[in-house]
Structures are given as C-alpha cells and as structure tokens.
Scaffold this active site. Structure first.
Site: not given
Length: 130
Positions: A39, A41, A50, A52, A83, A86
């Site tokens: 990830n 940010e 993310c 993934e 999430c 994803c």
C-alpha cells in the site's frame, strides 16, 4: 520464493505514514511468476493505492493478465480481506475459484476464493446487450 515470503518482504516497503497500517500482497500469474505490491498512502486519503492493486499493476505491466493464486498480509489481530475495490480488481484477473489467502504477521491465515470474496461479481457480460 513463496507468496507469503514475497508479501512479507514487500509489506516492509509500504508507505503508510498516516495509518501506519502496512499491507503486502503477492499474486502468482499463470506463468508462475510472483508479482508483489504494497500500500502507498497519500495525505489526500482517497488517492492512495492498495497493495493488491499495486501487485496487479506490476503483473499487467509485465504483460500478464491471469492470476492463479493471491495472498495478502497485514499486522492485524485477524486476517484482513481485500477492500471492495480490490475484490473487483482481483475478480477482473482471476477466476471465481482462485484462492486468496489472508494472513496476519503473527501467523494466522484464512483462505477463501475470489467468488467467496465477491459473490455477484460485476463482469463484462453485464455490458453485453447482444
């Protein structure tokens, strides 16, 4: 290298200064090659990426488009599922029976399928009017 080893290693590179919640993901493509992502940010929270999604982007950038296995790891008391976004991304590149293993850094794991994660997946067939 296993999916778990790849995801653990890439998780350490996650850029998570705001949440401090580092996530690593690894997936195996049809060729057997493992692609990893973490990830990333951003202070403008919705603009982050993310783990993934990063792994999928690396796979596609390498010219592959089919996932045969995926794994996600985070420092959490329980295995963390991808999430919603994803889940849809995984479903774009993986069959419904592809296994997704969710792990914690302390050794807990849970394996489900892409279909378990996203029942009623939206597919290209929903856009076909012929």
């Amino acid at each position: 290298m296993t999916l778990l080893e790849a995801a653990k290693a890439v998780r350490e590179n996650a850029y998570a200064p705001y949440s401090r919640f580092k996530v690593g993901a690894a997936l195996r493509a049809v060729s057997g090659t493992i692609y990893a992502g973490c990830n990333v940010e951003n202070v403008a929270y919705p603009e982050g990426t993310c783990a993934e999604a990063g792994a999928i982007a690396a796979m596609v950038a390498a010219g592959e488009t089919r996932i045969i296995e995926a794994l996600v790891i985070a420092d959490s008391p329980h295995p963390v599922p991808p999430c919603g976004g994803c889940r849809q991304k995984l479903a774009e590149f993986a069959a419904q029976d592809v296994k997704v293993t969710m792990c914690t850094t302390d050794g807990k794991a849970r394996t489900v399928t892409v279909g378990d994660l996203l029942p009623g997946v939206f597919t290209a067939a929903h856009m076909d009017r012929t």
